[in-house]
Design an enzyme around this catalytic site. Structure first.
Site, PDB file in Angstrom:
ATOM      1  N   ASP A 168      48.223  19.619  21.066  1.00 11.77           N
ATOM      2  CA  ASP A 168      47.015  18.798  21.233  1.00 11.77           C
ATOM      3  C   ASP A 168      47.095  17.889  22.464  1.00 11.77           C
ATOM      4  O   ASP A 168      48.110  17.260  22.736  1.00 11.77           O
ATOM      5  CB  ASP A 168      46.758  17.929  19.998  1.00 11.77           C
ATOM      6  CG  ASP A 168      45.438  17.181  20.141  1.00 11.77           C
ATOM      7  OD1 ASP A 168      44.451  17.804  20.548  1.00 11.77           O
ATOM      8  OD2 ASP A 168      45.411  15.970  19.871  1.00 11.77           O
TER       9      ASP A 168
ATOM     10  N   ASN B  71      51.864  14.576  20.671  1.00 16.60           N
ATOM     11  CA  ASN B  71      51.839  14.324  22.123  1.00 16.60           C
ATOM     12  C   ASN B  71      52.324  12.912  22.448  1.00 16.60           C
ATOM     13  O   ASN B  71      51.672  12.148  23.133  1.00 16.60           O
ATOM     14  CB  ASN B  71      50.432  14.573  22.704  1.00 16.60           C
ATOM     15  CG  ASN B  71      49.385  13.616  22.169  1.00 16.60           C
ATOM     16  OD1 ASN B  71      49.533  13.080  21.079  1.00 16.60           O
ATOM     17  ND2 ASN B  71      48.334  13.388  22.933  1.00 16.60           N
TER      18      ASN B  71
ATOM     19  N   ASP C  95      40.866  12.151  15.351  1.00 16.31           N
ATOM     20  CA  ASP C  95      41.354  12.128  16.734  1.00 16.31           C
ATOM     21  C   ASP C  95      41.491  10.673  17.215  1.00 16.31           C
ATOM     22  O   ASP C  95      41.198  10.356  18.373  1.00 16.31           O
ATOM     23  CB  ASP C  95      40.450  12.946  17.666  1.00 16.31           C
ATOM     24  CG  ASP C  95      41.116  13.238  19.008  1.00 16.31           C
ATOM     25  OD1 ASP C  95      42.319  12.932  19.170  1.00 16.31           O
ATOM     26  OD2 ASP C  95      40.432  13.767  19.901  1.00 16.31           O
TER      27      ASP C  95
ATOM     28  N   HIS D 165      43.767  22.572  20.457  1.00 13.45           N
ATOM     29  CA  HIS D 165      42.874  21.735  21.270  1.00 13.45           C
ATOM     30  C   HIS D 165      42.206  22.712  22.235  1.00 13.45           C
ATOM     31  O   HIS D 165      42.858  23.258  23.116  1.00 13.45           O
ATOM     32  CB  HIS D 165      43.734  20.696  21.988  1.00 13.45           C
ATOM     33  CG  HIS D 165      43.079  19.935  23.088  1.00 13.45           C
ATOM     34  ND1 HIS D 165      42.688  18.623  22.949  1.00 13.45           N
ATOM     35  CD2 HIS D 165      42.773  20.275  24.369  1.00 13.45           C
ATOM     36  CE1 HIS D 165      42.163  18.196  24.094  1.00 13.45           C
ATOM     37  NE2 HIS D 165      42.206  19.166  24.975  1.00 13.45           N
TER      38      HIS D 165
ATOM     39  N   HIS E 175      44.240   3.392  23.236  1.00 11.36           N
ATOM     40  CA  HIS E 175      44.670   3.061  24.597  1.00 11.36           C
ATOM     41  C   HIS E 175      44.482   1.564  24.802  1.00 11.36           C
ATOM     42  O   HIS E 175      43.505   0.984  24.314  1.00 11.36           O
ATOM     43  CB  HIS E 175      43.823   3.791  25.648  1.00 11.36           C
ATOM     44  CG  HIS E 175      43.980   5.284  25.633  1.00 11.36           C
ATOM     45  ND1 HIS E 175      45.140   5.915  26.033  1.00 11.36           N
ATOM     46  CD2 HIS E 175      43.128   6.274  25.263  1.00 11.36           C
ATOM     47  CE1 HIS E 175      44.996   7.230  25.907  1.00 11.36           C
ATOM     48  NE2 HIS E 175      43.780   7.473  25.437  1.00 11.36           N
TER      49      HIS E 175
ATOM     50  N   HIS F 224      46.701  10.028  16.447  1.00  8.91           N
ATOM     51  CA  HIS F 224      47.674   9.731  17.502  1.00  8.91           C
ATOM     52  C   HIS F 224      48.289   8.353  17.231  1.00  8.91           C
ATOM     53  O   HIS F 224      47.617   7.331  17.399  1.00  8.91           O
ATOM     54  CB  HIS F 224      46.998   9.749  18.873  1.00  8.91           C
ATOM     55  CG  HIS F 224      46.432  11.095  19.238  1.00  8.91           C
ATOM     56  ND1 HIS F 224      47.208  12.106  19.766  1.00  8.91           N
ATOM     57  CD2 HIS F 224      45.187  11.616  19.103  1.00  8.91           C
ATOM     58  CE1 HIS F 224      46.454  13.194  19.962  1.00  8.91           C
ATOM     59  NE2 HIS F 224      45.222  12.913  19.562  1.00  8.91           N
TER      60      HIS F 224
ATOM     61  N   HIS G 126      38.757  19.261  16.728  1.00  5.66           N
ATOM     62  CA  HIS G 126      37.563  18.655  17.333  1.00  5.66           C
ATOM     63  C   HIS G 126      36.563  19.652  17.939  1.00  5.66           C
ATOM     64  O   HIS G 126      36.426  19.775  19.141  1.00  5.66           O
ATOM     65  CB  HIS G 126      37.904  17.578  18.361  1.00  5.66           C
ATOM     66  CG  HIS G 126      39.131  17.843  19.210  1.00  5.66           C
ATOM     67  ND1 HIS G 126      39.351  19.033  19.851  1.00  5.66           N
ATOM     68  CD2 HIS G 126      40.190  17.051  19.510  1.00  5.66           C
ATOM     69  CE1 HIS G 126      40.481  18.956  20.515  1.00  5.66           C
ATOM     70  NE2 HIS G 126      41.021  17.777  20.327  1.00  5.66           N
TER      71      HIS G 126
HETATM   72 ZN   LIG Z   1      42.744  17.144  21.252  1.00  7.38          ZN
END
Ligand SMILES: [Zn+2]
Length: 430
Positions: free
Chosen positions: A152, A94, A305, A179, A309, A62, A232
Site C-alpha cells: 500500500d 508502509n 485509509d 493499492h 501527516h 496507517h 480504496h
Molecule cells: Zn493506498
C-alpha cells in the site's frame, strides 16, 4: 475485570433480529447473555436506545510506527481508533522500515497489545521494503499469523512478481490487498484528471490508472485463485469491474473510504491539501457509484485509509503536500451521514466483514461466548467535528456537522470509550 450489562440498546447480532430493544451482559470479558429481561449482571450501563453491535474493524490504518512517530504512533493511533468505535485495526506496512519481516510484524502486534486500547494486527509488505523487486518472506509471515499483504502506497507493478505472491498466499488462505494506481499512468499525478486538475494546472490521475490495475489483478486471480482485496475503490469503472468479478465467482472484495463517500473532486478546487489523497477524490458520478457499490454489496467494507501527516508537512502548497487524510474517529459518522445504511448493514461493512477478511477471530461477533469487543453507536446524534486524539490533524472533516456518535466502545471486556469520553482522559471524543 468487572462485569456489566449494557441496557436499552438496539442489539445487532447479525442475525437480522434487532427489532426489539435489549440488553447484553458481559461477564469475565465475554458476552454472557443477549436479549430482553436477561437480568442485570454487574453494573447496569444505559445505551439510550442506540445501536449496539460488534466493535468496528479497520483493515486499512496507517499507524506510522516504526519510523514516523512525529505523524502518529501505535498509542495515539489506538486512541483515535477507540474514539471512533474501533476494537481492531490492521496496521499498514508502509512504515520506515517497511514491515516485511516476522520480527517487525511481531513488534507492531506486541506494541499494540501493550497499549491495549484496540487489537493491532500487522499486515506485511508483498515485496522487500515495498520496492517491487523481490518478494518478502511471505511463507514465514503467513506462518507467524499475518493474514493481509500489501505494498500500500504503491501498486505491485510487476505482474510476474504479483502472480508468484498470489500463488504463495493462495495456498495459505492469505489475502493480497492492492493499492490500485498504475505507476506509469499515475506518475506525477496530484488529483483526479478532469476539469479541476485542468483549472489548477496540475497533473492528474485518470480513472483508468485504477481500473487498469484492477483488471490486470483480476486476470491474475483467475490464474491463481488467490483471495484479492481492492483497497480504496474510487471510480465507477472500478466498481463495475468488481461487480463483474463477483458475478464470475472470484474471491474478490473491495473497500470504500469515508472520504471517497463524502467528497468529490470539486472540494479540491481551492487547492487546500486537506483534500489531497491517493487515490484522489473523483467525480460526482464516481461518488454516487461508490455509495451505490457499498449499499448494494459490491463494495464489501468501509476502511479508513487513516493517513496522518504533521502540519509542517501537510500545510504546504498543494504540489508539495503529502497524500493522505485522517479519519478513524469519524468514519462511522461519515458513512452514516453519506450513505445512511440500515443498522445491520452498517455493522456488516464496518465490523463483521472486515474482521472476516482480515481473519480476526476475536472481532466482528456479538454472540454468547464471544470476547466482548463492542461498540454503541447513536445514529441520530449530531456530531460536530472539532478535535482529534490523533497526533496529526489533517482531517477534511473539521467544521462539519456529521450525524452519528460513539457512545461506548468496549475492548476485550473493558470500556475504552464511555459516555462519549476516552476512558482515562477528560476530553470528549469526536
Ligand atoms: Zn493506498
Amino acid at each position: 475485570m468487572s462485569d456489566f450489562t449494557l441496557r436499552n440498546a438496539v442489539v445487532i447480532t447479525g442475525g437480522g433480529d434487532h427489532a426489539t430493544i435489549g440488553d447484553v451482559a458481559v461477564v469475565d470479558g465475554r458476552i454472557a447473555s443477549i436479549g430482553s429481561g436477561i437480568g442485570i449482571r454487574g453494573e447496569a450501563v444505559d445505551c439510550g436506545g442506540a445501536w449496539l453491535g460488534p466493535g468496528f474493524v479497520d483493515i486499512h490504518t496507517h499507524l506510522r510506527e516504526p519510523g514516523q512517530e512525529w505523524k502518529e504512533d501505535i498509542e495515539t493511533g489506538s486512541r483515535a481508533a477507540a474514539a471512533g468505535g474501533y476494537t481492531a485495526v490492521v496496521a499498514m506496512p508502509n512504515t520506515d522500515p517497511a514491515i516485511d519481516s516476522v520480527e517487525l510484524a511481531r513488534y507492531v502486534a506486541a506494541r499494540g497489545a501493550e497499549v491495549g486500547l484496540v487489537e493491532v494486527a500487522p499486515s506485511a509488505a508483498i515485496t522487500v521494503q515495498r520496492e517491487g523487486r523481490e518478494l518478502a518472506e511471505l511463507e514465514e509471515l503467513c506462518a507467524a499469523g499475518v493474514k493481509l499483504f500489501t505494498d500500500d502506497g504503491d501498486t505491485v507493478a510487476d505482474a510476474g512478481l504479483l502472480r508468484r505472491a498470489m500463488e504463495i498466499l493462495a495456498e495459505r488462505d492469505c489475502v493480497v490487498a492492492e493499492h490500485c494506481i498504475d505507476p506509469g499512468l499515475g506518475a506525477g499525478g496530484q488529483l483526479h484528471e478532469g476539469e479541476v486538475s485542468a483549472r489548477l494546472g496540475l497533473p492528474g490521475v485518470p480513472s483508468a490508472a485504477e481500473e487498469i490495475v484492477i483488471a490486470r489483478d483480476l486476470a491474475l486471480v483467475r490464474m491463481t485463485g488467490a483471495r484479492y482485496h481492492a483497497q480504496h475503490v474510487t471510480t465507477a469503472g472500478a466498481v463495475d469491474l468488481i461487480a463483474g468479478a463477483k458475478e464470475e465467482g472470484l474471491p474478490v472484495t473491495g473497500e470504500a473510504t469515508p472520504h471517497h463517500l463524502l467528497f468529490d473532486h470539486s472540494y479540491a478546487s481551492g487547492a487546500d491539501p486537506v483534500y489531497k489523497m491517493m487515490p484522489p477524490l473523483r467525480t460526482v458520478e464516481d461518488v454516487a457509484a461508490v455509495r451505490q457499490g457499498l449499499r448494494g454489496g459490491v463494495l464489501d467494507i468501509v476502511a479508513t485509509d487513516h493517513a496522518p501527516h504533521a502540519d509542517h508537512e501537510k500545510e504546504r502548497p498543494w504540489a508539495e503536500a503529502p497524500f493522505g487524510v485522517t479519519g478513524l474517529e469519524w468514519a462511522a459518522a461519515v458513512v452514516n451521514t453519506a450513505v445512511d445504511l440500515p443498522a445491520e448493514d452498517l455493522f456488516k461493512v464496518m465490523s463483521t466483514v472486515p474482521a472476516h477478511i482480515a481473519g480476526l477471530a476475536r472481532q466482528g461477533r456479538l454472540e454468547v461466548g464471544a470476547p466482548a469487543n463492542l461498540v454503541v453507536f447513536d445514529p441520530a446524534a449530531p456530531a460536530p467535528v472539532s478535535s482529534t486524539l490523533s497526533r496529526s490533524s489533517n482531517s477534511p472533516y473539521f467544521g462539519l456537522e456529521l450525524r452519528g456518535a460513539i457512545v461506548h466502545t468496549i475492548y476485550e471486556g473493558k470500556f475504552t470509550v464511555r459516555a462519549g469520553r476516552l476512558v482515562g482522559t477528560s476530553g470528549d471524543v469526536g
